[in-house]
Design a protein around this motif. Structure first.
Motif, short mmCIF file in Angstrom:
data_model
loop_
_atom_site.label_atom_id
_atom_site.label_comp_id
_atom_site.label_asym_id
_atom_site.label_seq_id
_atom_site.Cartn_x
_atom_site.Cartn_y
_atom_site.Cartn_z
N GLN A 194 0.83 -1.20 0.00
CA GLN A 194 0.00 0.00 0.00
C GLN A 194 0.87 1.25 0.00
O GLN A 194 0.58 2.22 -0.69
N GLU A 195 1.95 1.21 0.77
CA GLU A 195 2.85 2.37 0.81
C GLU A 195 3.47 2.64 -0.55
O GLU A 195 3.72 3.78 -0.90
N LYS A 196 3.68 1.57 -1.32
CA LYS A 196 4.24 1.75 -2.65
C LYS A 196 3.16 2.10 -3.68
O LYS A 196 3.40 2.02 -4.88
N MET A 197 1.98 2.40 -3.20
CA MET A 197 0.87 2.83 -4.06
C MET A 197 0.33 1.70 -4.95
O MET A 197 -0.16 1.95 -6.04
N VAL A 198 0.44 0.47 -4.49
CA VAL A 198 -0.27 -0.60 -5.17
C VAL A 198 -1.74 -0.43 -4.80
O VAL A 198 -2.07 -0.24 -3.63
N THR A 199 -2.62 -0.40 -5.81
CA THR A 199 -4.03 -0.18 -5.51
C THR A 199 -4.71 -1.52 -5.22
O THR A 199 -4.59 -2.47 -5.99
N PHE A 200 -5.40 -1.57 -4.11
CA PHE A 200 -6.16 -2.77 -3.76
C PHE A 200 -7.64 -2.46 -3.91
O PHE A 200 -8.17 -1.59 -3.23
N SER A 201 -8.30 -3.16 -4.80
CA SER A 201 -9.73 -2.93 -5.00
C SER A 201 -10.50 -4.19 -4.70
O SER A 201 -10.21 -5.26 -5.26
N LYS A 202 -11.46 -4.05 -3.82
CA LYS A 202 -12.30 -5.21 -3.49
C LYS A 202 -13.32 -5.35 -4.59
O LYS A 202 -14.27 -4.55 -4.66
N GLY A 203 -13.09 -6.28 -5.46
CA GLY A 203 -13.98 -6.42 -6.60
C GLY A 203 -14.02 -7.83 -7.12
O GLY A 203 -13.08 -8.60 -6.93
N GLU A 204 -15.11 -8.17 -7.76
CA GLU A 204 -15.25 -9.51 -8.31
C GLU A 204 -15.19 -9.40 -9.83
O GLU A 204 -16.07 -8.77 -10.44
N VAL A 205 -14.16 -9.98 -10.40
CA VAL A 205 -13.98 -9.83 -11.86
C VAL A 205 -14.95 -10.74 -12.59
O VAL A 205 -15.05 -11.93 -12.31
N GLU B 250 -9.63 -4.95 -21.19
CA GLU B 250 -10.65 -4.38 -20.32
C GLU B 250 -11.02 -5.40 -19.25
O GLU B 250 -11.43 -6.51 -19.57
N VAL B 251 -10.83 -4.99 -18.01
CA VAL B 251 -11.20 -5.89 -16.91
C VAL B 251 -12.52 -5.40 -16.33
O VAL B 251 -12.60 -4.31 -15.77
N LYS B 252 -13.56 -6.19 -16.51
CA LYS B 252 -14.87 -5.80 -15.98
C LYS B 252 -15.03 -6.42 -14.60
O LYS B 252 -14.78 -7.62 -14.43
N PHE B 253 -15.42 -5.63 -13.65
CA PHE B 253 -15.60 -6.18 -12.31
C PHE B 253 -16.68 -5.44 -11.55
O PHE B 253 -17.06 -4.32 -11.90
N LYS B 254 -17.15 -6.12 -10.51
CA LYS B 254 -18.11 -5.47 -9.65
C LYS B 254 -17.34 -4.95 -8.44
O LYS B 254 -16.69 -5.72 -7.74
N ASP B 255 -17.40 -3.62 -8.24
CA ASP B 255 -16.76 -3.05 -7.06
C ASP B 255 -17.64 -3.38 -5.86
O ASP B 255 -18.78 -2.93 -5.77
N LEU B 256 -17.10 -4.16 -4.95
CA LEU B 256 -17.94 -4.67 -3.86
C LEU B 256 -18.09 -3.66 -2.72
O LEU B 256 -18.97 -3.81 -1.88
N ILE B 257 -17.25 -2.64 -2.70
CA ILE B 257 -17.43 -1.60 -1.68
C ILE B 257 -18.44 -0.58 -2.17
O ILE B 257 -19.36 -0.17 -1.45
#
Lengths: 749, 207
Positions: A370-381, A391-398
């Motif tokens: 996270q400190e290195k700015m890796v983005t973590f997205s809670k999502g279901e691809v 194109e990565v389609k996903f549902k953002d679960l937040i």
């Protein structure tokens, strides 16, 4: 030493035994009924004086058989450790006085209990002989390690460090395995913030410099014959040459393969070269040689990468893995850092549902990402669409919305599948139960490999048996490295998914176990879990009907067959559980100190009162690994056990012979309680299949009962855990109630 | 201020998260959120907001610039510090919320008719005049913020309260005429002005 037997009994009167019971009556039972040639009392048999008394008798009076009537056989083991004699213990403390109330009205039944236990011990002792190894044993200190990856290399290095020569058999042309392709590994040292060197090169160098380690590259195991201490292995090289080497023990460290996501159309793995697995990414980054990381399709530098987590894992879908590898998210963080190290502006997004970063180190590494700015997205691809930009389609679960992102490269987190060889029990066998299990397993687990790895020359198949999903079977909680083939240890990801650090720990553990197995095999002793046991089953071949039940039912494949179908026993493959003994319909299999006869004699020597005495007798056959200690613990807690019960410990419920059941019913016992360990997928049986076998066999005991015109409730089989301290005595007391309800057995004389 | 907004949009086209990092007080913490939702569950006003802190942080990462900066959420924070006390990752959430509110206000994107946002402006203007808050004027400004007619209605509704406060000497009608001030009002104003200049320069430099 002469063959003459001399029996001596010792009665301890300490711990309240002398106050609660009549020791002189016990002594006269031991000498008159039990035919002990001598019997002595001592007020504290386990103290140095008491023990010395027994030692002196063994040394001076040539005592060969010792009966100790004192506490449970699980107590004071160190004190009563007489290796040169046959030994039995009558359990008067935990078995009698501690489970009976101290009151006058109970005195009679309590004394009867103690009398019976002394009778039983004496009878058992008379049909025992002193265990001695077969003389076939050999000491071979060389360990064979199959697989030259991180696990195999570690195992060989550890064995060599302990002074045991090791041979590594590696299929490919170089050591290192999968880890050789890795740029870096997940950090194992504080502050856990940067990927670290894999250590592969250093390990290879140390192996090359080690005289105790021999490496066979481009080689496979063509045949493994023999047993611990004397494995004879044909090592085949690619060129076709075969060398035969002998080994004391074997470590299988054949690692894993990655799940192939081609079948999962939504992730488009086959539709674009820019959609790759986490394994392939390591190679891609390695190929960039420290320069910009370029995508495979057109060599364009990767500016945005998406990591799709948990692909084809922890899934209920057919053809996918039902389990999760556990380390995929740490790998994704590590790999995202490859991109960040190369180009801090590269967009790295990890699309996860449940982020798993096990361990304290894992959490630190997550923060570092996270400190290195890796983005973590809670999502279901839901889909990856191929194109110039993926194109990565996903549902953002937040945020609870369908969305998508663009990426130059998509990395799929696929799971680890064990490379464990074919399951010997995957083909339907003689026993129906196994066949049913196999069908289930086939639906669940995608098959990794069909080529045998060990090519064992065993009656029960060529490779280590699986538990499920292709992972090798072991007593997972208590004995993790064990397999169902004695002297062959599994280490690394063929046991369960794991990272390199865990695999190295695993390898060190397996190396220690392999050394122990080789040493014990050299002494003719059992390796596990009855470590040090010298007894082993003997087969009275003239009585054998070649029914093959022992060769099929041995959970450890210890018994081969000769061309006529007679069992060919291999002592050092044996765990001494006695499952073969319980299986044998003609009772030709026995141990020196544990046999159909030793238990039968105990059953017969219990005094069964006549019907009008209204004193029932309940036979309890309790597994010595879990049920018996649970009863001991209950006694320590002061839990009451019904005075009609007579408990006989058995090595494993699998060793229980049906003849014990029929004989005891015929001699007037009113109820029988069998206590074994948990069976099934989450089994706790120390001998893996023993308890399951017993349940299977006892399933047919109803026929026996009805042929005797007895109620089916008289025989019950339970799964008892060591923690069932309250439940185990209750099961016995329940049987007493049942007997009261249905009445006494009509078979009393 | 919309010029600044355009400039910022241009500069941080690729990453709103980076824009927040550089320009929002404590914004560098946003990337450390692990989306556990403890802040959202701890907020006593959580269900009165458009977005919980958890959601806001996720939206920042997802680049939802407009939605974040025009959200009413930051303006609803009462600074109870529950979220800070409970955040397992130690994020100064309350401070981030205020930082976001500030930044939105500066860019002219904060919700126009959001009452707490209006109150904040009235409070500031009131404070800046004399260096201390004139409660009578502050109250009246709030009454009349939505027009004269509404102001009269609000005043009538609270008539009794006002009278009682005067009786108890908690409020003085004389405050309407000038009112108390600190010793060096112009000194304070200069100080604030200088601070604003420094802050503006920093933001302009980032734009």
């Amino acid at each position: 030493m002469s063959d003459e037997k001399k029996f001596a009994g010792y009665i301890c009167t300490g711990c309240g035994i002398g106050d609660r019971l009549d020791p002189s009556q016990l002594e006269s039972i031991a000498t008159r009924e039990g035919k002990m040639q001598s019997c002595k009392q001592h007020e504290m048999l386990c103290n140095s004086e008491g023990v010395q008394m027994i030692r002196d008798d063994i040394a001076n009076d040539a005592v060969t058989h010792v009966m100790i009537a004192a506490c449970s056989r699980r107590a004071k083991v160190e004190a009563f450790n007489f290796t040169d004699v046959a030994l039995t213990r009558a359990n008067l403390r935990e078995g009698v006085i501690w489970v009976r109330p101290d009151a006058d009205e109970h005195q009679e039944t309590t004394q009867e209990m103690a009398d019976d236990y002394v009778r039983m011990a004496c009878a058992e002792l008379r049909s025992m002989s002193k265990p001695a190894s077969s003389g076939e044993q050999q000491l071979n200190k060389t360990i064979m390690v199959v697989g030259g990856g991180i696990t195999g290399m570690t195992a060989a290095i550890e064995a060599a460090a302990a002074g045991y020569p090791a041979h590594i058999i590696e299929k490919s042309g170089a050591l290192g395995g999968q880890a050789a392709d890795y740029i870096k590994s997940i950090p194992t040292r504080s502050p856990y913030s940067e990927p670290q060197d894999t250590g592969v090169a250093a390990m290879i160098a140390s192996i090359e410099a080690n005289d105790l380690i021999t490496v066979h590259l481009n080689s496979t195991v063509a045949k493994t014959a023999g047993a611990p201490g004397r494995f004879s292995v044909d090592i085949a090289t690619e060129s076709g040459a075969v060398v035969t080497e002998t080994f004391g023990a074997i470590i299988q460290a054949t690692g894993f393969n990655l799940y192939d996501p081609s079948g999962l159309m939504q992730f488009g793995y086959s539709s674009s070269p820019d959609i790759i697995t986490n394994g392939e990414l390591e190679k891609l980054v390695k190929a960039s040689n420290g320069g910009p990381i370029k995508r495979p399709s057109d060599g364009k530098e990767v500016k945005a990468v998406a990591f799709v987590q948990n692909v084809g894992q922890s899934s209920t879908e057919k053809g996918q893995l039902s389990y999760h590898s556990g380390i995929g998210d740490l790998i994704a963080i590590k790999q995202a850092m490859y991109f960040k190290a190369q180009n801090g502006d590269c967009d790295t997004t990890i699309l996860f549902n449940n982020l798993r970063t096990p361990g304290a180190a894992g959490e630190d590494f997550y923060r570092a990402g996270q400190e290195k700015m890796v983005t973590f997205s809670k999502g279901e691809v839901s889909e990856v669409v191929a194109g110039d930009s993926l194109e990565v389609k996903f549902k953002d679960l937040i945020l609870d919305e369908e969305t998508s992102m663009q990426a130059d490269l998509v990395v799929l987190d696929v799971g680890m599948m064990p490379n464990s060889g074919p399951d010997p029990y995957a083909v339907p066998m003689v026993i129906d139960e196994d066949a049913e299990k196999t069908e289930e397993a086939e639906v669940k687990a995608p098959t990794v490999t069909v080529d045998s790895i060990l090519n064992l020359d065993y009656r029960q198949g060529t490779d280590l048996p699986h538990l499920k999903n292709g992972f090798t079977d072991s007593h997972f909680i208590c004995f993790p490295y064990e397999t169902r083939r004695t002297g062959i240890y599994a280490a690394g990801p063929l046991r369960r998914p794991m990272d390199m650090r865990q695999a190295q720990d695993d390898a060190a553990g397996a190396a220690m176990k392999a050394i122990q197995a080789a040493e014990n095999a050299g002494k003719g002793m059992a390796a596990h879990p009855r470590a040090g046991d010298l007894s082993f089953p003997k087969f009275r071949m003239d009585g054998c009907t070649q029914c093959k039940r022992c060769t099929v039912e041995c959970p450890f494949g210890a018994i081969n067959e000769d061309e006529k179908g007679y069992p060919m026993f291999n002592e050092s493959r044996c765990r001494r559980c006695g499952t073969c003994m319980g299986a044998c319909p003609v009772r030709v299999i026995s141990f020196e100190n544990y046999s159909v006869e030793t238990v039968n004699q105990q059953i017969k020597n219990v005094e069964v009162p006549e019907e009008f005495d209204e004193k029932p007798r309940i036979l309890v056959l309790a597994c010595e690994n879990d049920a018996y200690p649970a009863l001991d613990q209950a006694a320590m807690n002061g839990v009451e056990i019904n005075p009609w019960a007579r408990v006989i410990p058995v090595r494993c419920l699998g060793s229980v012979s049906l003849s014990w059941i029929t004989d005891s019913l015929n001699s007037g016992y009113d109820g029988i309680v069998l206590m074994g360990c948990a069976k099934g997928d989450d089994y706790q049986c120390h001998f893996v299949r023993g308890s399951a076998m017993a349940h299977e066999r006892m399933g047919k005991v109803g026929d026996t009962l009805s042929s005797l015109n007895l109620e089916p409730e008289r025989v019950v089989v339970y799964e008892v855990a060591i923690t069932d301290v309250e439940r185990a005595p209750k099961l016995i007391n329940d049987m007493a109630e049942t007997v009261e309800k249905i009445g006494l057995s009509p078979f009393k004389f | 201020m919309s010029d600044l907004n355009t400039a910022m949009t241009e500069r941080y086209r690729s990453s709103f998260l980076k824009e927040v990092e550089a320009n929002v007080e404590e914004g560098e913490w946003v990337k450390m959120c692990m989306q556990c939702g403890v802040c959202a569950g701890s907020c006593p006003l959580g269900n009165a907001w458009e977005h919980t802190p958890q959601k806001l942080f996720m939206m920042i990462r997802a680049g939802k610039r407009e939605a974040v900066l025009s959200s009413d959420a930051m303006w609803m924070c009462t600074s109870c510090y529950n979220c800070i006390a409970r955040c397992p990752r130690g994020l100064p959430i309350t401070h981030i919320m205020h930082g976001l509110a500030h930044y939105a206000k500066r860019l002219g994107l904060s919700p126009k008719n959001q009452p707490t946002q209006q109150f904040a402006q009235i409070f500031w203007d009131n404070l800046m005049k004399k260096g201390r808050v004139n409660e009578l004027k502050l109250g009246l400004s709030m009454y009349f913020k939505d027009g004269f007619g509404q102001g009269i209605k609000n005043a009538m509704a609270n008539q009794k309260l006002g009278q009682n406060m005067m009786k108890a000497k908690r409020m003085s009608a004389m405050e309407l005429f000038g009112g108390h001030s600190i010793k060096d009002t112009s000194g304070l104003q200069k100080m604030i002005k200088k601070a604003q200049e420094i802050e503006d320069a920093k933001i302009q430099g980032n734009s």
